[in-house]
Each structure stands twice: as structure tokens, then as C-alpha cells.
Design a protein around this motif. Structure first.
Motif, PDB file in Angstrom:
ATOM      1  N   LYS A  62      -1.098   7.967   0.691  1.00 24.13           N
ATOM      2  CA  LYS A  62      -2.034   8.688  -0.181  1.00 24.13           C
ATOM      3  C   LYS A  62      -1.632  10.152  -0.277  1.00 24.13           C
ATOM      4  O   LYS A  62      -2.318  11.033   0.204  1.00 24.13           O
ATOM      5  CB  LYS A  62      -3.464   8.569   0.373  1.00 24.13           C
ATOM      6  N   GLU A  90       1.063  11.612  10.796  1.00 24.69           N
ATOM      7  CA  GLU A  90       0.874  10.994   9.478  1.00 24.69           C
ATOM      8  C   GLU A  90       1.736  11.714   8.465  1.00 24.69           C
ATOM      9  O   GLU A  90       1.983  12.912   8.606  1.00 24.69           O
ATOM     10  CB  GLU A  90      -0.563  11.264   9.008  1.00 24.69           C
ATOM     11  N   PHE A 132       2.828   0.033   4.995  1.00 21.56           N
ATOM     12  CA  PHE A 132       1.381   0.117   5.171  1.00 21.56           C
ATOM     13  C   PHE A 132       0.685  -1.187   4.833  1.00 21.56           C
ATOM     14  O   PHE A 132      -0.465  -1.193   4.415  1.00 21.56           O
ATOM     15  CB  PHE A 132       0.797   1.237   4.310  1.00 21.56           C
ATOM     16  N   GLY A 133       1.380  -2.278   4.950  1.00 26.14           N
ATOM     17  CA  GLY A 133       0.734  -3.543   4.642  1.00 26.14           C
ATOM     18  C   GLY A 133       0.522  -3.738   3.147  1.00 26.14           C
ATOM     19  O   GLY A 133       1.020  -2.966   2.325  1.00 26.14           O
ATOM     20  N   ILE A 138      -4.679  -5.392  -2.318  1.00 30.46           N
ATOM     21  CA  ILE A 138      -4.900  -6.316  -3.417  1.00 30.46           C
ATOM     22  C   ILE A 138      -5.402  -5.512  -4.595  1.00 30.46           C
ATOM     23  O   ILE A 138      -6.394  -4.810  -4.484  1.00 30.46           O
ATOM     24  CB  ILE A 138      -5.918  -7.406  -3.048  1.00 30.46           C
ATOM     25  N   ARG A 168       0.851  -1.185   0.000  1.00 29.54           N
ATOM     26  CA  ARG A 168       0.000   0.000   0.000  1.00 29.54           C
ATOM     27  C   ARG A 168       0.884   1.232   0.000  1.00 29.54           C
ATOM     28  O   ARG A 168       1.865   1.285   0.731  1.00 29.54           O
ATOM     29  CB  ARG A 168      -0.854   0.050   1.264  1.00 29.54           C
ATOM     30  N   LYS A 169       0.488   2.211  -0.789  1.00 30.82           N
ATOM     31  CA  LYS A 169       1.284   3.437  -0.868  1.00 30.82           C
ATOM     32  C   LYS A 169       0.652   4.538  -0.041  1.00 30.82           C
ATOM     33  O   LYS A 169      -0.562   4.566   0.121  1.00 30.82           O
ATOM     34  CB  LYS A 169       1.354   3.898  -2.322  1.00 30.82           C
ATOM     35  N   GLY A 209       3.314   0.938  12.026  1.00 29.32           N
ATOM     36  CA  GLY A 209       3.288   0.520  13.420  1.00 29.32           C
ATOM     37  C   GLY A 209       3.304  -0.985  13.594  1.00 29.32           C
ATOM     38  O   GLY A 209       3.096  -1.493  14.690  1.00 29.32           O
ATOM     39  N   HIS A 246       4.402   7.198  13.425  1.00 35.37           N
ATOM     40  CA  HIS A 246       3.224   6.332  13.508  1.00 35.37           C
ATOM     41  C   HIS A 246       2.049   7.162  14.004  1.00 35.37           C
ATOM     42  O   HIS A 246       2.238   8.129  14.736  1.00 35.37           O
ATOM     43  CB  HIS A 246       3.515   5.156  14.439  1.00 35.37           C
TER      44      HIS A 246
END
Ligand SMILES: Cc1cc2nc3c(=O)[nH]c(=O)nc-3n(C[C@H](O)[C@H](O)[C@H](O)COP(=O)(O)OP(=O)(O)OC[C@H]3O[C@@H](n4cnc5c(N)ncnc54)[C@H](O)[C@@H]3O)c2cc1C
Ligand code: FES
Lengths: 350, 103
Positions: free
Chosen positions: A138, A222, A256-257, A260, A135-136, A170, A192
Motif C-alpha cells: 500500500k 515495512e 503478500f498473499g 480477491i 496483494r500489492k 514472511g 518482514h
């Protein structure tokens, strides 16, 4: 010449069936193809098999796999790997299939983002909901920095040596890399959104200690914007409620994980449903291009259910037609594993 | 009939009808609001991220630890970010206002 038009002169990487996606459905297709004597090669963006089961819910029990009253996502993956093992599938992990095209000789060719070219008479698309990608953040204008001073994973530690590094996130990846890269860098700031971490308690404690020792900073907030030129970062701005702080930095790592996304599949000239799923027939699970099949979560037909169970069935039926295409001179015989010595030989049990 | 107001990623506002006992994610998915709900509502995939109108944020049940942990994985998380699968629809939510988060 675009990679899609490129015809590999060597075409050494040949197999009977190329399977895009090593989720549960791709893995079981290896088995069904293997019973028919067909070899499979699987390509997946992840670094291991199992798709959603291994990536999103390895520990959770699944209750609707026939014959397995309760099995975790990881255990199902392990068992499918075991079941496919006699057929010696060839795995290419950590690669995304970017192009799929038909060659003049009638076979299909895929090109991965690692530059590998694979050729086969049949392709199974078992791509689930799409490929897992980082994930990028935003925020606007990321592209010039990507791969130069902004990274979503650590590919080479040398990229961070002697740098002023900002890490966001985090979870375990953020904390593990924070502690790991700390000795290499000039300065390090972890950012975080809250002061709680879901990472392993011992890494959280270790991180808090180095912050207390003054060896790195922790900033609550952020990502707000990046400053720099020609892809070279000079500062990262962090926002916490209405306050912003600019942190001088020449490297940024974000964790950020995984997301999909359908990815390049949309560009392969196949009929799609709702722009997201590949339309197939319910006899062979073939797409609008003969020789290309779609099985599992990625396909659509009237009545489609996104269940693992359904994907297994689809793979078994698609394998029949794959055989007819890959072995045009041979006759397809319907046999049971319990009674066929030929199948048992292939399964290496006889 | 209880309703809620959604602003899509494209910025279009719509008013939709709630169904008692359904997850907000399921309602948004049914109306093709660009919410995937890949994990079926288990706070496992973070594909159902919304920003709740600040006026409403405090009126919803607090997120559980699982949901907070999953939100940690997302970019563009705000003070009023929620996973819509963790909000179960009921009459008391009549008038709820939210925006689908960027994907
Ligand atoms: C939390 C959760 C719980 C679930 N519970 C159940 C349940 O109880 N029962 C049930 O039946 N189902 C359940 N499901 C759904 C089930 O996991 C899916 O139906 C199943 O994973 C689909 O398998 P698949 O192989 O089609 O796709 P996936 O598992 O999505 O695997 C597809 C693979 O293809 C790869 N890929 C995609 N595009 C490319 C590309 N271009 N290049 C290379 N690789 C690519 C992806 O990286 C991925 O690894 C659940 C899902 C979730 C998330
Ligand atoms: S639907 Fe997966 S986290 Fe909400």
C-alpha cells in the motif's frame, strides 16, 4: 480497435459453454452441462481448480455438503474433478478473463490477459467473489515499476540475475524464493514485519543460517517507499516504527498473499447488485444479457445464500437453458442418471 | 448500549452499536463498512483488516498465532493491526475506536 471489439478471424477456440471460474460451482456445472451433452471450457486466474475451497481452506472440513458429512476443501475439489472427468472439460489456468462481449453472429467472445480468444454460444460466470490476485504493497507510485523492477511473483529467474534484490513477506513463498534466488543475485535483503515466520521450519532455519554466514541480510520493518526513475528502482526504504532505512536495490519482490477482487466483471455491462454481485433470475440464473448466466457466490437474487450447495442447484438449472440456446434444434429431455442409458453412456459407466 | 467508533476507508467517522457475542467483522460487514469477511471469520482470508486506535490496542485480548500468521500476508500492517473477525463484541469494548485498513 480495443480487444473487446476484436473478432477473432479464426475463432478456432470454440466450445458449447465457457465457464469463467473453476471453483466448486464452475466444476459442478461441467457435470450438469455434460449430462446434457454440452462441452465446457473453464478459465481461472489460479493455477489449479477449486476456487476458495482449494486456495483458502484446503485442509478445513466442510460439514454442509449433502451426503458428505465432512469433507475438506481440497477433497471436495478432487471429488468434483473426478465427477466432471467423463466430460473431459478443458481447463485454461493462470489466465484472467478481461473482456466479455457479444459478436455479430450472436455468440459470445472472451479475451484473456494471456491474449487467448474463446467463442461460445453460452457463458457461465462462476467467478465467486472475484479473481485471486497478488496483494500489492500500500504505497504510492508503484505502477511505473511493476513488471520492470517490481514483481509480485517470479515468472522468470533471469529477471533477478546479478541484481540487488529485496524480498518482503514472511510466508513460504517469500522464504522459498529467498533461498532459491540467493545464488543468482548480487545481494539479497529479506524484509518482514516481525522476526517470526510462518513458513516451514526448515526453510526458516536455512534462511537464518545464510544470514548468520553473512550471505544475505534480514531487516525488520515495512516497505515505506520506492526510489528510482522510469520504472528502474535504485533503492527501497524500509520503516521500523519511527526509523527509516534506505536499502540500495534494483529489484523488489513482494509476497503478500492473494486478494480477491471483482476485477473486470464490473465492466461487462451486466446489472449488478451493490456493485459487487451479478443480478440473475431464479428460474434460469440468467443475467441481464440473455445467454450469459451467473452461478455461485458471484450472483445475487432475493434470498441468495453464498453456499456451495446453492451454487450446485443454480448450475443445474442454468444448464437447462444453456442447452436450449446451444442446441436450438434439439428437444430437452428430463432424465435420471440411475435409469437413462443415454446419460450412463455419457458418464462412461455403461 | 455499548458503541464503537469507526473511520471508513474514505475517512468518514461513524458510531455504531455493538451486539453482544458478534464478531466485530460481522458488525462492520452489516453496516457496509467495506469489510468482506469472505471466510466467515476463521482468520483465513484476511479480508477484515482494521487498525485499532493505539489507546485501545493494549486493552483487547492478544491475537492468537493464527491471526498473527494471517496478518503476515497483508501489506500496511501496523503495530495495532487486527483481523476484526477475531474480536468478539462485549460491553467492555464500549468506546472502541478503529479505522478500516486500506484494501
Ligand atoms: C474459510 C471458508 C470457509 C467456508 N465454509 C463453507 C462451508 O462450510 N459451506 C459452504 O457451503 N460454503 C463455505 N464457504 C463458502 C464457499 O467456499 C463458497 O461459497 C464457494 O467457494 C463458492 O464457489 P464458487 O465456485 O462460486 O466461487 P469461488 O470458489 O470463489 O471460485 C471462483 C473462481 O473464479 C475465478 N475467477 C474470478 N474472476 C475471474 C476472471 N475474471 N477470470 C478468470 N477467473 C476468475 C477465481 O480465481 C476463483 O478461482 C467457505 C468459504 C471460506 C473462505
Ligand atoms: S473474515 Fe476472513 S480473516 Fe477475518
Amino acid at each position: 480497435m480495443s480487444p473487446a471489439e476484436f473478432v477473432s478471424p479464426l475463432a478456432t477456440q470454440e466450445t458449447d459453454v465457457l465457464i469463467i471460474g473453476a471453483g466448486p460451482v464452475g466444476l459442478f456445472a461441467v457435470f450438469e452441462l455434460g449430462l446434457l451433452g454440452l462441452k465446457a471450457r473453464l478459465i481461472d486466474t489460479l493455477d489449479r481448480p477449486g476456487g476458495q475451497c482449494a486456495e483458502l481452506y484446503p485442509e478445513k472440513p466442510i460439514y454442509d455438503i449433502p451426503g458428505l458429512p465432512s469433507v475438506s476443501g481440497q477433497e471436495l475439489t478432487d471429488r468434483l474433478m473426478q465427477q466432471a472427468a467423463p466430460f473431459e472439460p478443458d481447463f485454461r489456468f493462470s489466465q484472467r478473463v478481461e473482456h466479455l462481449s457479444k459478436r455479430p453472429d450472436g455468440r459470445f467472445q472472451i479475451v484473456t490477459d494471456a491474449g487467448e480468444v474463446h467463442v461460445a454460444p453460452v457463458v457461465f460466470i462462476a467467478a465467486g467473489a472475484g479473481s485471486f490476485t497478488p496483494r500489492k504493497p500500500k504505497i504510492d507510485g508503484l505502477a511505473p515499476y511493476e513488471g520492470k523492477s517490481l514483481f509480485y511473483a517470479v515468472r522468470s529467474r533471469a529477471d533477478f540475475e546479478g541484481r540487488d534484490l529485496v524480498i518482503t513477506g514472511g510466508g513460504d513463498s517469500a522464504l522459498d524464493w529467498t533461498l532459491d534466488l540467493l545464488p543468482d543475485v548480487n545481494s539479497l535483503t529479506l524484509v518482514h514485519r516481525r522476526d517470526k515466520f510462518r513458513a516451514a521450519p526448515h526453510s526458516v532455519a536455512a534462511m537464518e543460517q545464510v544470514v548468520a554466514d553473512g550471505r544475505m541480510n534480514f531487516v525488520l520493518g515495512e516497505l515505506d517507499s520506492l526510489t528510482g526513475e522510469n520504472g528502474e528502482l535504485t533503492a527501497v526504504t524500509i520503516r521500523n516504527k519511527d526509523e527509516t532505512t534506505a536499502i540500495p536495490a534494483d529489484r523488489l519482490l513482494t509476497f503478500f498473499g492473494l486478494n480477491i477482487e471483482l476485477g473486470p466483471i464490473a465492466e461487462w455491462s451486466l446489472d449488478l447488485e451493490d456493485g459487487k454481485q451479478i443480478r440473475v433470475d431464479t428460474e434460469k440464473f440468467q443475467t441481464s444479457t440473455p445467454g450469459i448466466f451467473a452461478i455461485g457466490d458471484i450472483n445475487w437474487y432475493p434470498g441468495k445464500l453464498k453456499l456451495i450447495l446453492s451454487g450446485f442447484h443454480e448450475g443445474a438449472l442454468a444448464a437447462q437453458e444453456a442447452f436450449r440456446i446451444a442446441r436450438p434444434d434439439e428437444k430437452l429431455r428430463f432424465q435420471y442418471t440411475t435409469s437413462s442409458s443415454e446419460l450412463q453412456k455419457r458418464l462412461k459407466v455403461a | 448500549m455499548a458503541h464503537f467508533h469507526v473511520t471508513s476507508r474514505a475517512g468518514e467517522a461513524q458510531t455504531l452499536e455493538g451486539v453482544d457475542g458478534w464478531r466485530l467483522m460481522e458488525l462492520l460487514r452489516d453496516h457496509k463498512m467495506g469489510i468482506e469477511g469472505i471466510c466467515g471469520g476463521q482468520a483465513d482470508c484476511a479480508s477484515c483488516h482494521i487498525h485499532v486506535d493505539p489507546a485501545w490496542a493494549g486493552r483487547l485480548p492478544e491475537p492468537r498465532e493464527e491471526e498473527e500468521d494471517k496478518l503476515d500476508e497483508l501489506p500496511s500492517v501496523t503495530e495495532t493491526s487486527r483481523l476484526s473477525c477475531q474480536i468478539i463484541w462485549g460491553e467492555e469494548l464500549d468506546g472502541l475506536t478503529l479505522t478500516v485498513a486500506p484494501d
